[in-house]
Structure formats: structure tokens, C-alpha cells
Design an enzyme around this catalytic site. Structure first.
Site, PDB file in Angstrom:
ATOM      1  N   SER A  25      25.509  26.450 -11.213  1.00 26.28           N
ATOM      2  CA  SER A  25      26.232  25.378 -10.941  1.00 26.28           C
ATOM      3  C   SER A  25      27.830  25.884 -10.588  1.00 26.28           C
ATOM      4  O   SER A  25      28.211  25.141  -9.801  1.00 26.28           O
ATOM      5  CB  SER A  25      26.220  24.106 -11.853  1.00 26.28           C
ATOM      6  N   THR A  70      22.373  19.149 -17.955  1.00 29.93           N
ATOM      7  CA  THR A  70      20.962  19.789 -17.890  1.00 29.93           C
ATOM      8  C   THR A  70      20.196  19.803 -19.205  1.00 29.93           C
ATOM      9  O   THR A  70      20.473  19.418 -20.022  1.00 29.93           O
ATOM     10  CB  THR A  70      21.061  21.016 -17.134  1.00 29.93           C
ATOM     11  N   LYS A  74      19.482  15.597 -20.878  1.00 26.60           N
ATOM     12  CA  LYS A  74      19.678  14.584 -19.837  1.00 26.60           C
ATOM     13  C   LYS A  74      19.265  13.231 -20.249  1.00 26.60           C
ATOM     14  O   LYS A  74      19.863  12.266 -19.907  1.00 26.60           O
ATOM     15  CB  LYS A  74      18.773  14.964 -18.512  1.00 26.60           C
ATOM     16  N   ASP A 111      18.969  14.424  -9.120  1.00 26.99           N
ATOM     17  CA  ASP A 111      17.861  15.215  -8.844  1.00 26.99           C
ATOM     18  C   ASP A 111      16.787  15.034  -7.779  1.00 26.99           C
ATOM     19  O   ASP A 111      16.512  15.709  -6.864  1.00 26.99           O
ATOM     20  CB  ASP A 111      17.012  15.524 -10.158  1.00 26.99           C
ATOM     21  N   GLY A 136       2.488  17.528 -12.854  1.00 21.95           N
ATOM     22  CA  GLY A 136       3.407  17.559 -13.911  1.00 21.95           C
ATOM     23  C   GLY A 136       4.030  15.994 -14.298  1.00 21.95           C
ATOM     24  O   GLY A 136       4.007  15.264 -13.636  1.00 21.95           O
ATOM     25  N   ALA A 140      11.766  16.409 -15.132  1.00 25.02           N
ATOM     26  CA  ALA A 140      11.970  16.598 -13.760  1.00 25.02           C
ATOM     27  C   ALA A 140      11.194  15.459 -12.825  1.00 25.02           C
ATOM     28  O   ALA A 140      11.867  14.877 -11.938  1.00 25.02           O
ATOM     29  CB  ALA A 140      11.522  17.926 -13.320  1.00 25.02           C
ATOM     30  N   ARG A 161      -0.994  18.415 -17.172  1.00 21.10           N
ATOM     31  CA  ARG A 161      -2.088  19.028 -18.043  1.00 21.10           C
ATOM     32  C   ARG A 161      -2.645  18.114 -19.225  1.00 21.10           C
ATOM     33  O   ARG A 161      -3.599  17.959 -19.480  1.00 21.10           O
ATOM     34  CB  ARG A 161      -1.334  20.143 -18.773  1.00 21.10           C
ATOM     35  N   THR A 162      -1.507  17.380 -19.707  1.00 18.08           N
ATOM     36  CA  THR A 162      -1.696  16.212 -20.575  1.00 18.08           C
ATOM     37  C   THR A 162      -1.898  15.099 -19.751  1.00 18.08           C
ATOM     38  O   THR A 162      -0.731  14.557 -19.573  1.00 18.08           O
ATOM     39  CB  THR A 162      -0.535  16.214 -21.622  1.00 18.08           C
TER      40      THR A 162
HETATM   41  P1  NDP Z   1       9.537  19.609 -19.109  1.00 14.11           P
HETATM   42  O1  NDP Z   1       9.610  20.520 -20.327  1.00 14.11           O
HETATM   43  O2  NDP Z   1      10.159  18.087 -19.323  1.00 14.11           O
HETATM   44  O3  NDP Z   1       8.204  19.277 -18.439  1.00 14.11           O
HETATM   45  C1  NDP Z   1       7.324  20.489 -18.244  1.00 14.11           C
HETATM   46  C2  NDP Z   1       6.089  20.124 -17.435  1.00 14.11           C
HETATM   47  O4  NDP Z   1       5.334  21.347 -17.294  1.00 14.11           O
HETATM   48  C3  NDP Z   1       5.135  19.167 -18.209  1.00 14.11           C
HETATM   49  O5  NDP Z   1       4.431  18.313 -17.342  1.00 14.11           O
HETATM   50  C4  NDP Z   1       4.049  20.133 -18.876  1.00 14.11           C
HETATM   51  O6  NDP Z   1       2.640  19.595 -19.171  1.00 14.11           O
HETATM   52  C5  NDP Z   1       4.082  21.060 -17.511  1.00 14.11           C
HETATM   53  N1  NDP Z   1       3.463  22.589 -17.875  1.00 14.11           N
HETATM   54  C6  NDP Z   1       4.364  23.340 -18.672  1.00 14.11           C
HETATM   55  N2  NDP Z   1       3.589  24.602 -18.799  1.00 14.11           N
HETATM   56  C7  NDP Z   1       2.249  24.365 -18.087  1.00 14.11           C
HETATM   57  C8  NDP Z   1       1.125  25.216 -17.742  1.00 14.11           C
HETATM   58  N3  NDP Z   1       0.982  26.416 -18.224  1.00 14.11           N
HETATM   59  N4  NDP Z   1       0.144  24.432 -16.791  1.00 14.11           N
HETATM   60  C9  NDP Z   1       0.233  23.326 -16.371  1.00 14.11           C
HETATM   61  N5  NDP Z   1       1.412  22.694 -16.693  1.00 14.11           N
HETATM   62  C10 NDP Z   1       2.330  23.181 -17.495  1.00 14.11           C
HETATM   63  O7  NDP Z   1      10.398  20.132 -17.919  1.00 14.11           O
HETATM   64  P2  NDP Z   1      11.161  19.462 -16.699  1.00 14.11           P
HETATM   65  O8  NDP Z   1      10.255  18.670 -16.143  1.00 14.11           O
HETATM   66  O9  NDP Z   1      12.521  19.184 -17.219  1.00 14.11           O
HETATM   67  O10 NDP Z   1      11.333  20.739 -15.774  1.00 14.11           O
HETATM   68  C11 NDP Z   1       9.962  21.173 -14.753  1.00 14.11           C
HETATM   69  C12 NDP Z   1      10.555  22.054 -13.942  1.00 14.11           C
HETATM   70  O11 NDP Z   1      11.328  21.831 -12.832  1.00 14.11           O
HETATM   71  C13 NDP Z   1      11.184  23.309 -14.705  1.00 14.11           C
HETATM   72  O12 NDP Z   1      10.987  24.613 -14.515  1.00 14.11           O
HETATM   73  C14 NDP Z   1      12.626  23.336 -14.152  1.00 14.11           C
HETATM   74  O13 NDP Z   1      13.122  24.570 -14.085  1.00 14.11           O
HETATM   75  C15 NDP Z   1      12.261  22.540 -12.684  1.00 14.11           C
HETATM   76  N6  NDP Z   1      13.479  21.844 -12.330  1.00 14.11           N
HETATM   77  C16 NDP Z   1      14.134  22.026 -10.839  1.00 14.11           C
HETATM   78  C17 NDP Z   1      15.332  21.377 -10.488  1.00 14.11           C
HETATM   79  C18 NDP Z   1      16.050  22.024  -9.475  1.00 14.11           C
HETATM   80  O14 NDP Z   1      16.917  21.537  -9.049  1.00 14.11           O
HETATM   81  N7  NDP Z   1      15.206  22.762  -8.523  1.00 14.11           N
HETATM   82  C19 NDP Z   1      15.744  20.259 -11.371  1.00 14.11           C
HETATM   83  C20 NDP Z   1      15.160  19.989 -12.355  1.00 14.11           C
HETATM   84  C21 NDP Z   1      13.893  20.680 -12.971  1.00 14.11           C
HETATM   85  P3  NDP Z   1       2.600  18.954 -20.486  1.00 14.11           P
HETATM   86  O15 NDP Z   1       3.047  17.679 -20.625  1.00 14.11           O
HETATM   87  O16 NDP Z   1       1.129  18.940 -20.575  1.00 14.11           O
HETATM   88  O17 NDP Z   1       3.094  19.672 -21.577  1.00 14.11           O
END
Ligand code: NDP
Length: 284
Positions: A25, A70, A74, A111, A136, A140, A161-162
Site C-alpha cells: 500500500s 487490513t 477490518k 475491496d 470461500g 474477503a 470448506r465449512t
Molecule cells: P479469512 O481467514 O477470513 O477466510 C479464509 C477462507 O479461506 C475461509 O473461507 C476458509 O474456509 C478458506 N480456506 C482456508 N484454507 C483453505 C483450504 N486449504 N482449502 C479450502 N478453503 C480454505 O480470509 P479473508 O477472507 O480475509 O481472505 C481470503 C483471501 O483473500 C486471502 O488470501 C487474502 O490475501 C485475499 N484478499 C485479497 C485482497 C486483494 O485486494 N486482492 C483483499 C482481501 C483479501 P473455512 O471457513 O472452512 O475455514
């Protein structure tokens, strides 16, 4: 942590997170400011988990002009604000805080708009009328659903996944004009989509959600919120299934920053050269 000293110098902005070390950023906002010849400082600040609200208040007390927030703050940024945009309230999370004229803070979430702008303007993708799948159900995804719904997809399905977390999200958006289908990854077996968005963090560990085969329609676009120097596991998965177009979330990152810059300064930066510059820096 050193608090940004902001009283009489350049307009002061910052991003608060934890961890924050690799944040792009400051470089993005530095490039935006240069486009306008603006005297601006923008710092990435690692904030202790227990001190977020206190540090935000101190930042604005000292004259801060705007703040990005971030992971993992958030939700707390949204909760502590005095007013919020619809999209931030729907997401129950904010990545942008704006000082109000009479005092207090306004929360916004740029976002989802950033992602939609990247898809529609930078990639030239059409979102209206597309059968859309989101992987997911974390923070995000919560942030992108309303801007995505505003583009009027033909259908919107969220799988996680959940499964319960996806179902919970669908319930929260039950008042939307389009009802969201939700379930686990295997619930979409036998379905076809025109747009698949990976909003899981699986790619950060080089993993790919365990999806059924046959999900991509003939002209399916695939978008990963994650960005890395190499194509992500999801991007490789999509390319191996002959996706019509595949991209990562670097453009989203720059577009959400541009919207923050606009909210703070009413100036709209040009994003294409900044995306290109970052892409070149990231290329190994
Ligand atoms: P969270 O921790 O809130 O959520 C993570 C999600 O990923 C959950 O749905 C989780 O499932 C799932 N997950 C994690 N590991 C696995 C796996 N091995 N297999 C399947 N599902 C999996 O994270 P955020 O929502 O905040 O962020 C998600 C992604 O988005 C991050 O990688 C972040 O870097 C990216 N992002 C990018 C932005 C951009 O500007 N490009 C802005 C914001 C985010 P479960 O519920 O089952 O645990």
C-alpha cells in the site's frame, strides 16, 4: 510502534494491520500521490492486537487524513466508526476510515468495488447475466458480495470448506434481489459457471480447494483474490481446465487503494500504470 507524526507536514495516511511488513500500500499510494504532485505521506503500521482502537483514535487526533485497515482489524474498524457506507455495513467490515468534518469517523469498504472494477474495466469481463461461483466465506468474500450482486449476475453461489459459514452468509444477504445458493464444495457437482472467484486463502499455502470437475462453462473467467509472483494454485487449476480468462487479485489491490484515495482526496488516480509497475516488481 511509532505513531505517524502528522501535525503540520504532508497530508498523512497509513494502513494499520498485523502483520503488515509486506504491504504494497505505501508504494501504491506513493505512486498515486505522484500522479497529482500531492504532498502526501503513507505508512504501513504494525498495530498490536489489543491496541487497535486506541491507535486509530491517536492517529486521527494527531491530524491523520485517512486510514486503511487490513487483516485482522477490518471488523473492528467498522465497529468503531460513527457512520458507515451500505457496503461496509453489509460486510460488517471496513478497509477505509475517513475523518468526518465535525469529528468522528466514517467507515467504508472498497475491496468489492476494487474487484469489480478490475474485472470490468481492466479485464473487460462482463459480469451481468453470468452464472457466478464464489469459493470461500471469510472476510474477503463478505466484502465482495454486495458489489458483485449489484452487477446483476444470473445466479450467485457461495461454497466453502465449512459449508455452514457459506449458508450463514447467504442468510445475511437474504434481502438481496437475487437469492444466494450456498453449500460445501461438493454441492456444486454437476453445475456449470461462467465466472469463478477464489476468495479462500488456500493459495497462500499453495493449496487448491477440493472442487468437483466440470465447473467451467465454455467462456468461464476465473479470478483469484490472492496474488503472488507466480500463478497461484487456483490459476493453474483454471488454466488446466481451459478457462477463457484467468487473473489474480493484484488489480483488485490497486483498485481498492484508488477508491480509498478518491474517498479521502476526491481525486481519481490512474491505476493501469501502477498495476503494471507492481507486476514488473513482482515478476521473478
Ligand atoms: P479469512 O481467514 O477470513 O477466510 C479464509 C477462507 O479461506 C475461509 O473461507 C476458509 O474456509 C478458506 N480456506 C482456508 N484454507 C483453505 C483450504 N486449504 N482449502 C479450502 N478453503 C480454505 O480470509 P479473508 O477472507 O480475509 O481472505 C481470503 C483471501 O483473500 C486471502 O488470501 C487474502 O490475501 C485475499 N484478499 C485479497 C485482497 C486483494 O485486494 N486482492 C483483499 C482481501 C483479501 P473455512 O471457513 O472452512 O475455514
Amino acid at each position: 510502534m511509532n505513531e505517524p507524526a502528522v501535525s503540520h507536514g504532508p497530508a498523512a495516511y497509513a494502513v494499520f494491520g498485523n502483520p503488515i511488513k509486506h504491504s504494497k500500500s505505501p508504494a501504491i499510494h506513493g505512486a498515486f500521490a505522484a500522479q497529482f504532485g500531492a504532498d502526501v505521506s503513507y505508512r504501513a503500521v504494525a498495530v498490536p492486537l489489543e491496541a487497535f482502537e486506541e491507535k486509530v483514535a491517536a492517529f486521527f487526533r494527531r491530524g491523520g487524513s485517512g486510514l486503511n485497515v487490513t487483516v485482522p482489524f477490518k471488523e473492528r474498524a467498522w465497529a468503531m466508526a460513527d457512520s458507515a457506507s451500505d457496503r461496509a455495513s453489509k460486510a460488517r467490515a471496513a478497509n477505509c476510515l475517513i475523518p468526518l468534518e465535525g469529528g468522528g469517523l466514517h467507515a467504508d469498504n472498497t475491496d468489492g468495488l476494487g474487484m469489480v472494477r478490475d474485472m470490468v474495466i481492466n479485464q473487460g469481463w462482463q459480469l451481468a447475466g453470468r452464472r457466478t461461483l464464489v469459493l470461500g466465506a471469510g472476510g474477503a468474500v463478505r466484502g465482495i458480495l454486495q458489489p458483485l450482486l449489484a452487477e446483476r449476475p444470473a445466479s450467485l453461489t457461495v461454497v466453502n470448506r465449512t459449508a455452514e459459514r457459506a449458508q450463514q452468509l447467504a442468510t445475511e444477504f437474504a434481502d438481496a434481489p437475487l437469492s444466494i445458493s450456498a453449500g460445501g464444495f461438493d454441492s456444486v457437482a454437476g453445475c456449470e459457471f461462467d465466472l469463478i472467484i477464489n476468495g479462500t486463502s488456500a493459495g497462500l499455502a499453495g493449496e487448491m480447494p477440493d472442487l468437483p470437475e466440470g465447473l467451467l462453462s465454455e467462456r468461464c473467467c476465473c479470478y483469484d483474490l490472492v496474488y503472488q509472483s507466480e500463478p497461484t494454485a487456483f490459476m493453474r487449476w483454471a488454466a488446466a481446465r481451459a478457462a477463457w480468462a484467468v487473473t489474480d487479485g493484484l488489480g483488485m489491490l490497486v483498485e481498492q487503494a484508488a477508491e480509498s484515495f478518491y474517498l479521502w482526496r476526491q481525486q481519481r488516480p490512474s491505476t493501469a500504470p501502477v498495476i503494471q509497475q507492481l507486476r514488473e516488481l513482482m515478476t521473478p
